[in-house]
Scaffold this active site. Sequence first.
Site, PDB file in Angstrom:
ATOM      1  CB  CYS A   2      60.027  77.801  58.462  1.00 48.74           C
ATOM      2  SG  CYS A   2      58.567  77.823  58.020  1.00 48.74           S
ATOM      3  NE  ARG A  27      64.821  76.752  53.937  1.00 45.14           N
ATOM      4  CZ  ARG A  27      65.135  75.361  54.094  1.00 45.14           C
ATOM      5  NH1 ARG A  27      66.268  74.592  53.104  1.00 45.14           N
ATOM      6  NH2 ARG A  27      64.501  74.287  55.128  1.00 45.14           N
ATOM      7  CD1 TRP A  74      55.255  79.689  51.874  1.00 47.38           C
ATOM      8  CD2 TRP A  74      55.150  77.754  53.172  1.00 47.38           C
ATOM      9  NE1 TRP A  74      55.580  78.941  51.425  1.00 47.38           N
ATOM     10  CE2 TRP A  74      54.605  77.993  51.709  1.00 47.38           C
ATOM     11  CE3 TRP A  74      54.831  76.073  53.832  1.00 47.38           C
ATOM     12  CZ2 TRP A  74      53.501  76.530  51.359  1.00 47.38           C
ATOM     13  CZ3 TRP A  74      54.053  75.418  52.920  1.00 47.38           C
ATOM     14  CH2 TRP A  74      53.051  75.971  52.007  1.00 47.38           C
ATOM     15  CG  ASN A  98      61.310  73.214  58.457  1.00 47.70           C
ATOM     16  OD1 ASN A  98      59.630  73.941  58.422  1.00 47.70           O
ATOM     17  ND2 ASN A  98      62.245  73.082  57.431  1.00 47.70           N
ATOM     18  N   GLY A  99      58.176  73.190  60.217  1.00 47.55           N
ATOM     19  CA  GLY A  99      57.573  72.169  60.119  1.00 47.55           C
ATOM     20  C   GLY A  99      56.265  71.579  61.263  1.00 47.55           C
ATOM     21  CD  GLU A 479      58.799  72.189  34.429  1.00 47.10           C
ATOM     22  OE1 GLU A 479      58.452  71.664  34.760  1.00 47.10           O
ATOM     23  OE2 GLU A 479      59.848  72.809  34.467  1.00 47.10           O
ATOM     24  CE  LYS A 483      59.202  76.396  37.013  1.00 43.17           C
ATOM     25  NZ  LYS A 483      59.513  74.611  36.792  1.00 43.17           N
ATOM     26  CD  GLU A 486      56.778  76.674  39.561  1.00 45.01           C
ATOM     27  OE1 GLU A 486      57.030  76.037  40.646  1.00 45.01           O
ATOM     28  OE2 GLU A 486      57.647  76.316  38.621  1.00 45.01           O
ATOM     29  CG  HIS A 502      38.979  62.722  24.687  1.00 41.37           C
ATOM     30  ND1 HIS A 502      38.290  61.828  24.876  1.00 41.37           N
ATOM     31  CD2 HIS A 502      40.395  62.314  24.294  1.00 41.37           C
ATOM     32  CE1 HIS A 502      38.528  61.021  23.660  1.00 41.37           C
ATOM     33  NE2 HIS A 502      39.790  61.098  23.755  1.00 41.37           N
ATOM     34  CE  LYS A 602      64.699  76.096  44.569  1.00 44.90           C
ATOM     35  NZ  LYS A 602      64.325  75.457  42.963  1.00 44.90           N
TER      36      LYS A 602
HETATM   37  C1  G6P Z   1      59.008  73.422  45.185  1.00 41.94           C
HETATM   38  C2  G6P Z   1      59.307  73.706  44.271  1.00 41.94           C
HETATM   39  C3  G6P Z   1      59.107  73.181  43.374  1.00 41.94           C
HETATM   40  C4  G6P Z   1      60.036  71.829  43.326  1.00 41.94           C
HETATM   41  C5  G6P Z   1      59.168  71.411  43.773  1.00 41.94           C
HETATM   42  C6  G6P Z   1      60.126  69.383  44.309  1.00 41.94           C
HETATM   43  O1  G6P Z   1      57.088  73.312  44.971  1.00 41.94           O
HETATM   44  O2  G6P Z   1      58.787  75.679  44.266  1.00 41.94           O
HETATM   45  O3  G6P Z   1      60.148  74.329  41.912  1.00 41.94           O
HETATM   46  O4  G6P Z   1      59.856  71.679  41.919  1.00 41.94           O
HETATM   47  O5  G6P Z   1      59.270  71.747  45.415  1.00 41.94           O
HETATM   48  O6  G6P Z   1      61.561  70.196  44.921  1.00 41.94           O
HETATM   49  P1  G6P Z   1      62.709  68.470  45.326  1.00 41.94           P
HETATM   50  O7  G6P Z   1      63.838  70.108  45.876  1.00 41.94           O
HETATM   51  O8  G6P Z   1      61.990  67.517  45.961  1.00 41.94           O
HETATM   52  O9  G6P Z   1      62.931  68.880  44.107  1.00 41.94           O
END
Ligand code: G6P
Length: 607
Positions: A2, A27, A74, A98-99, A479, A483, A486, A502, A602
């Site tokens: 949010c 965000r 969000w 927000n929260g 990673e 990616k 996501e 395994h 974000k």
């Molecule tokens: C969210 C974002 C990710 C990020 C993660 C941690 O899930 O979509 O891209 O890696 O938060 O965020 P931070 O700001 O703590 O690195």
Amino acid sequence: MCGIVGIIGHEDAAPLIVEALKRLEYRGYDSAGVATLHDGQIDRRRAPGKLRNLSAVLAREPLPGIIGIGHTRWATHGAATENNAHPHASDRVAVVHNGIIENFRELREELTAKGHVFLTETDTEVTVHLVTDNLRAGMDPVAAAQAAVKRFEGAFALVIMFRGDEDLLIGARRGSPLAVGHGDGEMYFGSDAFALAPFTNRVTYLEEGDLAVLRRSGATIYDSADRIVTRPVAITQAGAALVDKGNHRHFMAKEIYEQPEVLGHTLVAYVNAVNESIALPGPAIDWKSVSRLTMVACGTSSIATNIAQYWFEQLARLPSGTDIASEFRYRDAVLTKGGLSLFVSQSGETADTLAALKHARAEGQIIASVVNVAESSMARESDAVFPTHAGPEIGVASTKAFTCQLGVLASLAIAAGRDRGALSREAEARLTRRLLEVPRLIGEALKQEAVIAAIAQEIAKARDVLFMGRGLAYPVAMEGALKLKEISYIHAEGYAAGELKHGPIALIDENVPVVVIAPHDALFEKTVSNMQEVMARGGKVVLISDRKGHELAGDKVWMRIEVPQCDPVFAPLVCAVPVQLLAYYTALAKGTDVDQPRNLAKSVTVE
Ligand code: G6P
């Protein structure tokens, strides 16, 4: 997650609020809304989906008024519908939040019993009714807000607007970020300085438990004990940051391509290139006396800590562990005396990581953080802050922040190794030289774009994709999978190559591509053996390796991506590039929303 905006100005607030909300789009959100006062009365417009939907509503039904609040939501409690979108309102107040108000059920029951009628499925709506209830009981707005805030459990940043008062907004924060912007005869609230950049660069970051009363003449800030306090006004750089996409179609592409430059900027702050040594900024850490290093983070930042664990163990012989913040904060981990806890976060605001930091502090750990937002909550709560200089990262999927985190973590590990006597002066100089080559090598890796785009056309047809690697390449595999999931919504898993047999090898057939990350290092032969096991079962391998690795890998490999030869220690930074590009081009091939993938945020400011 949010985003919040509030404006007390002199011209129509709604268009300005939408402009600020656009800067919070990165965000992640799934509905949006604005409320203003005109003729003293609260009016609002809300819409599910993107901000353009809200703009369309506002174009049809404009919202006059020189004071207003806005929100990108969000969804946590209740679906992303117009009815659940913020601002929420009664006849007396409108609120954006927000929260999560964790005790909302209990408050809702209490207020329902008093005759309040709830219209949404959100936790936020209790804030509206509780403040309204306090006003009806005769409290003034400040007292009503202060009394309400004391009843809330959980994390929140909220801004309240009051019917009949066009010169008053009240904001409060606990756990979620909220900043006050100071204009000339105008005042603002925003989730971050970035949102406020079009209006002002003079910003006050509210502290935990603060409540701020804004009028055109300025802000009065109360702490959690209702004492008036003075908080500093910072001049932020947020406005200077470019937020356009340059020549790129997406922020994510721009950010991938910025990596050589921003990693270079970051390393300059950590390396003395003349002496070929590491020179850490900020207060010195006595690495010799650190008994154990505990690294905590979420998402991609957590994968950076997985890589760093190899570095701290191999280069510094420092006992090290990593934890996902949401687990760490409740796991009751045993933290040794003299331990250093290191928190890694792009935003510096991720709720779980921040809570984990507070937990580690309460346990007497030394607190350090690696953050990309210098004024963030984590930075402010750390004994030592190691900034990354990636610039604002707008794409939800983290790319340049990740490689900059790796640059900083590698520098820390080398410094720790030197100070603990695990690395000789020559070893430090050699590693420093090699680290400084990495931005250029990332530039080389980026030249594989066309090859990767072609491979992505094939990956886009898959339903499942496996990524595997050993040693430092294992977290890179994780990673790569993260990616791809996501932004392309293809199911993907990152596995340690030795662990494949395994379990996941049961998934292998000609429809499941396997991306193998295997730079020519000490573990190369072993990874190739695992790759053979995959190919023997009909698995189609995309191999990411350097020239030597490709020469030795045989001719059964389905498709190849070549990365430049580099010191194996720093291969994760170079190999990160092809997995980022592979996800990006796969998402393009599938036509998904690259910069704002569905359901993701974000900056995750709720637990
Ligand atoms: C969210 C974002 C990710 C990020 C993660 C941690 O899930 O979509 O891209 O890696 O938060 O965020 P931070 O700001 O703590 O690195």
